[in-house]
Design a protein around this motif. Sequence first.
Motif, PDB file in Angstrom:
ATOM      1  N   GLY A 287       0.666  -1.473   0.014  1.00  0.00           N
ATOM      2  CA  GLY A 287       0.032   0.213  -0.215  1.00  0.00           C
ATOM      3  C   GLY A 287       1.476   1.337   0.520  1.00  0.00           C
ATOM      4  O   GLY A 287       1.552   1.505  -0.672  1.00  0.00           O
ATOM      5  N   ARG A 309      -8.180  -0.757   4.789  1.00  0.00           N
ATOM      6  CA  ARG A 309      -8.112   0.018   5.440  1.00  0.00           C
ATOM      7  C   ARG A 309      -8.928   1.053   5.993  1.00  0.00           C
ATOM      8  O   ARG A 309      -9.863   1.105   5.383  1.00  0.00           O
ATOM      9  CB  ARG A 309      -7.276   1.175   3.797  1.00  0.00           C
ATOM     10  N   TYR A 314      -3.793   0.480   7.228  1.00  0.00           N
ATOM     11  CA  TYR A 314      -3.873  -0.963   6.980  1.00  0.00           C
ATOM     12  C   TYR A 314      -3.949  -1.927   7.811  1.00  0.00           C
ATOM     13  O   TYR A 314      -3.201  -2.255   9.133  1.00  0.00           O
ATOM     14  CB  TYR A 314      -2.572  -1.385   6.381  1.00  0.00           C
ATOM     15  N   CYS A 380      -5.310   0.062  -1.751  1.00  0.00           N
ATOM     16  CA  CYS A 380      -5.125  -1.150  -1.241  1.00  0.00           C
ATOM     17  C   CYS A 380      -4.516  -2.091  -1.935  1.00  0.00           C
ATOM     18  O   CYS A 380      -3.782  -2.748  -2.064  1.00  0.00           O
ATOM     19  CB  CYS A 380      -5.872  -2.196  -0.374  1.00  0.00           C
TER      20      CYS A 380
END
Length: 454
Positions: A287, A309, A314, A380
């Motif tokens: 990410g 997320r 995350y 993501c």
Amino acid sequence: MNSLIQKYNVPGPRYTSYPTVPFWDETTFSETVWVRHLQQAFSISNSTTGISLYIHLPYCESLCTFCGCNKRITRNHAVEGPYVDALLTEWNLYCDILPDRPRIAELHLGGGTPSFFSTGQLNRLLTGIFNRATPTESPDYGWEGHPNNTTSEHLQLLYNFGFRRVSFGVQDYTPIVQRAIHRLQPFGNVRQVTGWARQIGYTSISHDLVFGLPFQKPDSIIDTIHKTLTLQPDRIAFYSYAHVPWIEGINGQRGFRDEDLPTGDQKRVLYETGRELLELAGYIEIGMDHFALPHDLLYNAVQMGTLHRNFMGYTTTKTRVLLGLGASSISDVWSAFAQNEKDPNRYMNRVLAGELPLLRGHILDDQDQFLRQQILNIMCQGQTRWPLGSWSKREWETLNNRLKEFWLDGLLDYDVEGLSVRPEGRPFLRNICMAFDERLNYAQPQTRLFSQTV
């Protein structure tokens, strides 16, 4: 790359949510509406995925001048008991309105400094939480520890409650940087708490590093990462320093001058220096601003396409309900957000008076939810797809004009059904997401709201 940094280094959100908090519309929000959305989401998800729980512990003994979190500085540990009382009262208020016993899939203690609290108070807090909840079969529980005051007793207590992740704030080991950010923290302390956590049995230990701090140079990053690699944390969060001294409550960021900070180009050199060292050591970039070793669940989530997320950053766990307890905490039930009172005293007074301590909120309309999914996919997975006909002709012309600029700069590929970010575009994920942020683009704010994207 330098010309792109100069072009795209603008204020922008980090997109832990959409819409972002400054653009929430409070006109349709009320406690009654919020509770209805919460109950609906809970009924859908509790029996299947469970819920997520975030608990904000805002107290710190000293001010770190780089910190943008909501916190209260005090050495008076008498505040612990009343604050835990308020947290448990708020939890019981929610449990009383939920239709069933919560199943907690994800639990995170954030701050502030969770290790400010004694093991006795943390034990009382978590015992009270689990008196009215049940862990799911494979829960993911984590917490944030300060290397200077985390004890082996802290680590063991939380491990006994099912915590298997812990993150330690390191930032930078260079003395001049530590003095500037008021975070004097020797490597020996980090080595000690990391060793304790590993001996106790934590399976995911994370170190938080920050680039773009005052007086930071490439040599600072090289030395910090070399020291970090000797401890082999399972995850590393390599964050961009967010300089936002104008935001209420974080005026500590004025403890150094703007000219002490690296420029945008210099900041990017710091990141690329660190990223190269981490990747050479076997860490995989995930990410934005995150790295993990291949055995870590965060990396596995990327491989399986399940990385998520939310307001905690995350995560490997995706639930429909994220309930935030404590001062300034934000709750998310996908179709609605709610934020608590920011000031700890106002928060405690309202809770202990029997009220949900809601400060503000937002009810997501259909467009919000659609755009939120696109932004989440980009953050993501680095790509997103949408059904044909998702945009009106005018909407597509607007989006096309925004995306075309990124395509011309070689940062992404796109067509009428979706986009994919190229490796060259990863440093600009926040900028790409801004192309979809209709509330930001409509508002065109004239005041500073966000940190720079680079």
